[in-house]
Design an enzyme around this catalytic site. Structure first.
Site, PDB file in Angstrom:
ATOM      1  N   GLY A   5       4.555 -23.689  65.672  1.00 52.25           N
ATOM      2  CA  GLY A   5       3.887 -22.932  66.748  1.00 52.25           C
ATOM      3  C   GLY A   5       4.405 -21.504  66.886  1.00 52.25           C
ATOM      4  O   GLY A   5       5.509 -21.166  66.455  1.00 52.25           O
ATOM      5  N   ALA A  33      -7.263 -16.142  66.028  1.00 55.63           N
ATOM      6  CA  ALA A  33      -7.968 -14.906  65.694  1.00 55.63           C
ATOM      7  C   ALA A  33      -7.031 -13.950  64.964  1.00 55.63           C
ATOM      8  O   ALA A  33      -7.395 -13.317  63.969  1.00 55.63           O
ATOM      9  CB  ALA A  33      -8.492 -14.254  66.974  1.00 55.63           C
ATOM     10  N   ASP A  36      15.338   1.893 115.103  1.00 60.40           N
ATOM     11  CA  ASP A  36      13.887   1.740 115.058  1.00 60.40           C
ATOM     12  C   ASP A  36      13.566   0.353 115.643  1.00 60.40           C
ATOM     13  O   ASP A  36      14.458  -0.505 115.748  1.00 60.40           O
ATOM     14  CB  ASP A  36      13.429   1.846 113.584  1.00 60.40           C
ATOM     15  CG  ASP A  36      12.013   1.391 113.386  1.00 60.40           C
ATOM     16  OD1 ASP A  36      11.145   1.882 114.111  1.00 60.40           O
ATOM     17  OD2 ASP A  36      11.768   0.533 112.504  1.00 60.40           O
ATOM     18  N   TYR A  37      12.318   0.114 116.015  1.00 62.61           N
ATOM     19  CA  TYR A  37      12.019  -1.173 116.660  1.00 62.61           C
ATOM     20  C   TYR A  37      11.351  -2.179 115.709  1.00 62.61           C
ATOM     21  O   TYR A  37      11.999  -3.103 115.215  1.00 62.61           O
ATOM     22  CB  TYR A  37      11.153  -0.926 117.904  1.00 62.61           C
ATOM     23  CG  TYR A  37      10.875  -2.201 118.648  1.00 62.61           C
ATOM     24  CD1 TYR A  37      11.878  -2.826 119.395  1.00 62.61           C
ATOM     25  CD2 TYR A  37       9.623  -2.811 118.585  1.00 62.61           C
ATOM     26  CE1 TYR A  37      11.644  -4.027 120.053  1.00 62.61           C
ATOM     27  CE2 TYR A  37       9.371  -4.008 119.242  1.00 62.61           C
ATOM     28  CZ  TYR A  37      10.399  -4.605 119.966  1.00 62.61           C
ATOM     29  OH  TYR A  37      10.158  -5.799 120.602  1.00 62.61           O
ATOM     30  N   ASP A  58       5.648 -21.197  80.224  1.00 60.36           N
ATOM     31  CA  ASP A  58       4.356 -21.836  80.449  1.00 60.36           C
ATOM     32  C   ASP A  58       4.145 -22.678  81.699  1.00 60.36           C
ATOM     33  O   ASP A  58       5.052 -22.931  82.473  1.00 60.36           O
ATOM     34  CB  ASP A  58       3.955 -22.618  79.209  1.00 60.36           C
ATOM     35  CG  ASP A  58       2.527 -22.282  78.813  1.00 60.36           C
ATOM     36  OD1 ASP A  58       1.903 -21.500  79.537  1.00 60.36           O
ATOM     37  OD2 ASP A  58       2.040 -22.803  77.803  1.00 60.36           O
ATOM     38  N   ARG A  88       7.791 -28.592  75.489  1.00 64.64           N
ATOM     39  CA  ARG A  88       8.167 -29.287  74.259  1.00 64.64           C
ATOM     40  C   ARG A  88       9.263 -28.524  73.533  1.00 64.64           C
ATOM     41  O   ARG A  88       9.282 -27.297  73.544  1.00 64.64           O
ATOM     42  CB  ARG A  88       6.959 -29.376  73.314  1.00 64.64           C
ATOM     43  CG  ARG A  88       5.899 -30.360  73.753  1.00 64.64           C
ATOM     44  CD  ARG A  88       6.366 -31.786  73.649  1.00 64.64           C
ATOM     45  NE  ARG A  88       6.670 -32.203  72.292  1.00 64.64           N
ATOM     46  CZ  ARG A  88       5.826 -32.852  71.505  1.00 64.64           C
ATOM     47  NH1 ARG A  88       4.625 -33.164  71.932  1.00 64.64           N
ATOM     48  NH2 ARG A  88       6.192 -33.216  70.287  1.00 64.64           N
ATOM     49  N   ARG A 138      -7.729 -26.307  68.933  1.00 61.90           N
ATOM     50  CA  ARG A 138      -7.481 -27.634  69.489  1.00 61.90           C
ATOM     51  C   ARG A 138      -8.799 -28.051  70.117  1.00 61.90           C
ATOM     52  O   ARG A 138      -9.534 -27.192  70.639  1.00 61.90           O
ATOM     53  CB  ARG A 138      -6.417 -27.563  70.584  1.00 61.90           C
ATOM     54  CG  ARG A 138      -5.009 -27.636  70.093  1.00 61.90           C
ATOM     55  CD  ARG A 138      -4.002 -27.663  71.229  1.00 61.90           C
ATOM     56  NE  ARG A 138      -4.227 -26.630  72.231  1.00 61.90           N
ATOM     57  CZ  ARG A 138      -4.862 -26.807  73.375  1.00 61.90           C
ATOM     58  NH1 ARG A 138      -5.345 -28.003  73.694  1.00 61.90           N
ATOM     59  NH2 ARG A 138      -5.019 -25.818  74.225  1.00 61.90           N
ATOM     60  N   LYS A 181     -12.199 -24.032  74.757  1.00 57.01           N
ATOM     61  CA  LYS A 181     -12.372 -23.287  73.510  1.00 57.01           C
ATOM     62  C   LYS A 181     -13.838 -23.024  73.152  1.00 57.01           C
ATOM     63  O   LYS A 181     -14.134 -22.394  72.153  1.00 57.01           O
ATOM     64  CB  LYS A 181     -11.694 -24.030  72.340  1.00 57.01           C
ATOM     65  CG  LYS A 181     -10.194 -24.284  72.545  1.00 57.01           C
ATOM     66  CD  LYS A 181      -9.367 -23.024  72.402  1.00 57.01           C
ATOM     67  CE  LYS A 181      -7.875 -23.296  72.576  1.00 57.01           C
ATOM     68  NZ  LYS A 181      -7.046 -22.091  72.531  1.00 57.01           N
TER      69      LYS A 181
HETATM   70  C1  GDG Z   1      -1.884 -21.586  74.114  1.00 60.83           C
HETATM   71  C2  GDG Z   1      -2.976 -20.801  74.836  1.00 60.83           C
HETATM   72  C3  GDG Z   1      -2.267 -18.765  73.575  1.00 60.83           C
HETATM   73  C4  GDG Z   1      -4.121 -24.966  65.009  1.00 60.83           C
HETATM   74  N1  GDG Z   1      -4.573 -25.966  64.248  1.00 60.83           N
HETATM   75  C5  GDG Z   1      -3.620 -26.253  63.363  1.00 60.83           C
HETATM   76  C6  GDG Z   1      -2.552 -25.387  63.584  1.00 60.83           C
HETATM   77  N2  GDG Z   1      -2.894 -24.606  64.620  1.00 60.83           N
HETATM   78  C7  GDG Z   1      -2.055 -23.549  65.179  1.00 60.83           C
HETATM   79  C8  GDG Z   1      -2.663 -22.190  64.958  1.00 60.83           C
HETATM   80  C9  GDG Z   1      -2.112 -21.396  66.132  1.00 60.83           C
HETATM   81  C10 GDG Z   1      -1.924 -22.448  67.217  1.00 60.83           C
HETATM   82  O1  GDG Z   1      -1.974 -23.708  66.582  1.00 60.83           O
HETATM   83  C11 GDG Z   1      -3.037 -22.417  68.249  1.00 60.83           C
HETATM   84  O2  GDG Z   1      -2.801 -21.349  69.105  1.00 60.83           O
HETATM   85  P1  GDG Z   1      -3.909 -20.739  70.035  1.00 60.83           P
HETATM   86  O3  GDG Z   1      -3.383 -19.458  70.581  1.00 60.83           O
HETATM   87  O4  GDG Z   1      -5.150 -20.519  69.270  1.00 60.83           O
HETATM   88  O5  GDG Z   1      -4.217 -21.798  71.185  1.00 60.83           O
HETATM   89  P2  GDG Z   1      -3.430 -22.883  72.133  1.00 60.83           P
HETATM   90  O6  GDG Z   1      -2.887 -23.988  71.346  1.00 60.83           O
HETATM   91  O7  GDG Z   1      -4.423 -23.271  73.157  1.00 60.83           O
HETATM   92  O8  GDG Z   1      -2.228 -22.074  72.810  1.00 60.83           O
HETATM   93  C12 GDG Z   1      -3.452 -19.656  73.973  1.00 60.83           C
HETATM   94  C13 GDG Z   1      -1.128 -19.600  73.007  1.00 60.83           C
HETATM   95  O9  GDG Z   1      -0.776 -20.654  73.879  1.00 60.83           O
HETATM   96  C14 GDG Z   1       0.110 -18.736  72.771  1.00 60.83           C
HETATM   97  O10 GDG Z   1       0.543 -18.124  73.921  1.00 60.83           O
HETATM   98  O11 GDG Z   1      -2.708 -17.872  72.580  1.00 60.83           O
HETATM   99  O12 GDG Z   1      -4.411 -18.897  74.650  1.00 60.83           O
HETATM  100  O13 GDG Z   1      -4.070 -21.636  75.175  1.00 60.83           O
HETATM  101  O14 GDG Z   1      -0.880 -20.833  65.830  1.00 60.83           O
HETATM  102  O15 GDG Z   1      -2.260 -21.715  63.719  1.00 60.83           O
HETATM  103  N3  GDG Z   1      -1.449 -25.408  62.842  1.00 60.83           N
HETATM  104  C15 GDG Z   1      -1.371 -26.303  61.832  1.00 60.83           C
HETATM  105  N4  GDG Z   1      -2.373 -27.190  61.590  1.00 60.83           N
HETATM  106  C16 GDG Z   1      -3.503 -27.201  62.303  1.00 60.83           C
HETATM  107  O16 GDG Z   1      -4.389 -28.014  62.078  1.00 60.83           O
HETATM  108  N5  GDG Z   1      -0.293 -26.331  61.068  1.00 60.83           N
END
Ligand code: GDG
Length: 737
Positions: free
Chosen positions: A29, A388, A508-509, A142, A10, A283, A288
């Protein structure tokens, strides 16, 4: 300024067609944020899917979209509805995603998905080709684009390609189930640098490379035939300062400017100081661990009734991939569980779970992070988990407890959190209790360490490190390529060869004149090789010496009647044309009885390995063994042998998938020196592919033409890629006469 391309499924912005106007909104993101610093430093463009199906776009809007995106330095890859069905919802999210997260039961192997995946990766490649002029580096992101690195490398070998995988890379036992595993591996190896979140994913990948493709690897380097690829762990960070500062700012807002969500939280929860808020945000994805979390929370309420009415779980589940069946099923399961728990435990003034199935604006997210006492994050598998990290960054008062699954990549950096096994509801329930009861001082202590770490290794540092590493690979590659035989070097070799009247060619062989075979007895010389060697040896100015670790019996059967000099067992025996074999050096043999039982023990424990006995050496072969096991056992064996041989004058040679024990002081270099001491040679050539040939390269006079087969570090002056290049070179020499 260097020009780079960033490519991801994306684009980092969202497009909306509103009648005649196109609206863009940057997406928040992590990747987009991390790339901002790269954007500033390089003249870059981002290539990706704008999120609209091609069918939704008429030629007029397409032009408008392109114009709008151009201003943002973005280039769209237009995908049809069918493309997204097969490539995105199909292969990416119903094959790769579940498999790489160890959900083999959800993994679908559908040929049409695979074809769609190839086709869309090619579409990305086409767009890349249109924008590649002047580009020195490409960063691909990715699991959607695993084939893209090789597609680009094939056409533009000189462009440096970095690839980063945001999800886990599974162990070999899982990955091997993929019918298209070879294509995927080869696709990824088109990159020069491959990055993962953790060392575990990195070692799984390297193990797959070794087992499936058989390439040699040294620590985190993979030696392909013609290129070195580096693999490394880069744990992705967050924009720490943004989260932290925004949280502070939002907290300082006057009552009338406060967000509604903040006011609600204050009104319903913060008035009661005993009430604890637990937050969960993801998500809505089966990886998860949301149902586990709910069951553990339910169990907590059952096990610790004293906390009923004193704890509320705020659960935000963001809709995701909801056309895929597994996601619909997980949604029903979550709905049902929330209903069951609330039904069971709610009272008039308390609802255990506040459940939101939608996405919230970024500011609301900050409020949730900041207000909640505990974050409960329990993925079954997660590449990293940024939530986290964001939670910790947003805790402005330093309070708050993070409970985190040990299956998330983030645990590697967040070890001060309470770590749990997501399948252990007892442990999760106890962790919730521990978190509620954790003294504030301890919370602050733990968080201070976490915050410091997250602030230091933030997303900007992550992106910069990756790019620096990519530059570094270029230097490593250049070092190994510097000596690769090119036109001018070849012309010089030809000139020296032409001028010379007394030439000697040490060849060498295995791996040099023929390719490796799993069974060494299958690596017999072919007609073309005989022809080349015969033609060379018929020239009266040439002396051809085949110098190998092979035993003299095998060499006799292959070359006994030929006009070449043969040196066997790494320099123990010599046979001149028409003569018998002679010992080059006198040696003892009584040590074999001591060593053999030890080697047999290794054969018993390592299927596929065997011992070869030569006149003055013992060889343990592990080419046919499981590559990982063979490699580990070879290290063990060398270690054991080192202490065993200390009373003897023996040495251990490590060749290509062999460990050889032989009398010391015998090597190809010494044998070659003895030979050239007898006559004046004005052209000396030495070619070999493995470790044992390094003796030859070191001992031959500096003016000799020494050539290593394989692009790795060597004492030889030059490198070629494969044994076919050696044959080409020898045929060129034949033509010179
Ligand atoms: C993949 C990998 C890896 C979530 N809900 C809302 C919102 N978010 C944002 C969070 C966070 C991001 O989305 C989620 O990132 P995660 O890392 O937790 O998980 P994935 O989407 O599965 O991402 C993962 C990541 O890529 C990066 O390499 O960590 O393991 O699966 O930033 O804040 N943001 C907003 N509204 C929401 O409701 N604005």
């Amino acid at each position: 300024m260097d020009k780079i391309l960033i490519i991801s499924n994306r684009l980092p912005l969202q497009l909306k067609i509103d009648k005649d106007t196109i609206n863009v909104k940057p997406s928040v993101g992590g990747v987009a944020t991390g790339m901002k610093s790269i954007y500033k430093q390089y003249e870059s463009k981002w290539i990706g899917w704008p999120g609209l199906d091609k069918e939704q776009i008429n030629p007029d809007t397409e032009k408008k979209i392109n114009d709008v995106l151009e201003k943002e330095n973005c280039v769209p890859v237009l995908l049809t509805h069918k493309d997204t069905e097969l490539f995105y919802y199909g292969f990416s999210n119903r094959t790769i995603w579940p498999l790489f997260h160890y959900f083999t039961q959800f993994t679908e192997y559908v040929n049409d998905f695979w074809k769609g995946y190839i086709e869309v990766n090619r579409k990305y490649a086409e767009v890349v080709f249109q924008h590649i002029e002047g580009i020195s580096k490409i960063w691909i992101h990715d699991y959607h684009l695993l084939l893209l690195p090789a597609l680009i490398k094939e056409r533009y070998p000189e462009v440096m390609i970095g690839f980063f995988l945001h999800i886990p890379f599974p162990s070999y036992e899982i990955f091997r189930g993929l019918p298209w595993r070879m294509e995927i591996m080869k696709g990824m190896l088109g990159a020069d640098l491959i990055g993962f979140h953790t060392y575990d994913y990195e070692r799984h990948f390297i193990s797959c490379v070794r087992r499936l493709l058989g390439y040699e690897t040294t620590i985190n380097q993979i030696n392909l035939e013609n290129r070195i690829v580096k693999v490394d762990a880069f744990p992705m960070g967050i924009d720490y300062d943004k989260f932290h500062n925004d949280a502070i700012q939002q907290q300082q807002r006057s009552v009338k400017d406060k967000l509604k969500i903040r006011k609600d939280i204050e009104q319903y929860f913060l008035t009661d100081h005993e009430r604890k808020l637990v937050l969960s945000i993801d998500r809505l994805d089966y990886s998860k661990g949301i149902p586990n979390r709910l069951r553990a929370f339910e169990y907590f309420l059952y096990k610790y009734p004293q906390y009923r009415e004193k704890i509320t779980l705020i659960m935000l589940a963001v809709p995701s991939r909801d056309v895929v069946e597994q996601y619909q099923l997980i949604k029903s399961e979550v709905d049902e569980l929330v209903g069951r728990i609330n039904g069971q435990y709610s009272s008039i003034n308390w609802t255990p779970i506040w459940y939101f199935y939608r996405s919230l604006p970024y500011e609301s997210l900050i409020e949730l992070y900041n207000s909640c006492d505990i974050a409960l994050i329990t993925p079954i598998r997660d590449g990293m988990n940024l939530v986290a990290k964001e939670y910790i960054a947003s805790k402005t008062d330093g309070k708050g407890v993070l409970i985190l699954s040990e299956m998330a990549g983030a645990t590697k950096e967040l070890s001060e959190a309470i770590l749990i096994n997501p399948n252990n509801k007892e442990e999760i329930a106890d962790a919730i209790k521990q978190a509620i009861e954790m003294p504030v001082e301890e919370q602050k202590e733990r968080n201070a360490i976490l915050q410091k770490r997250l602030q230091r290794y933030n997303v900007e540092k992550w992106a910069q490190d990756f790019m620096k590493s990519l530059d570094n690979v270029k230097v490593i590659q250049a070092r190994s390529l510097a000596k690769k035989i090119n036109e001018p070097i070849l012309a010089d070799i030809k000139k020296q060869y032409n001028k010379a009247t007394n030439r000697i060619l040490f060849l060498d062989y295995d791996g040099t004149l023929v390719g490796f075979k799993k069974d060494p007895s299958h690596a017999v010389p072919d007609e073309a090789l005989y022809k080349t060697l015969d033609q060379l040896s018929e020239n009266s100015r040439n002396e051809i010496v085949l110098i190998s670790g092979r035993d003299k019996e095998t060499f006799t059967s292959w070359f006994g009647e030929k006009k070449y000099t043969l040196i066997a067992e790494h320099g123990v025996w010599i046979k001149r044309a028409g003569e018998e074999w002679q010992l080059i050096e006198q040696m003892q043999n009584d040590w074999k009885e001591l060593i053999r039982p030890g080697l047999e023990f290794y054969v018993d424990r390592t299927p596929g390995t065997f011992i070869e006995e030569k006149n003055y050496s013992l060889v343990w072969h592990y080419r046919k063994a499981d590559p990982e096991l063979g490699w580990h056992r070879a290290i063990e064996l060398k270690d054991e042998l080192t202490s065993l041989i200390s009373n003897y004058s023996l040495e251990i040679l490590e060749g290509n998938k062999v460990v050889e024990i032989k009398n010391s002081g015998i090597n190809k270099g010494r044998a070659a020196i003895k030979l050239i001491a007898k006559k004046h040679y004005d052209f000396i050539l030495g070619i070999g592919d493995d470790w044992t040939d390094e003796y030859l390269f070191e001992e031959l006079p500096k003016s000799s033409v020494t050539i290593k087969v394989g692009l790795v570090n060597t004492h030889a002056r030059f490198n070629v890629e494969t044994f076919s290049d050696v044959r080409d070179l020898l045929n060129t020499l034949v033509k010179l006469g």
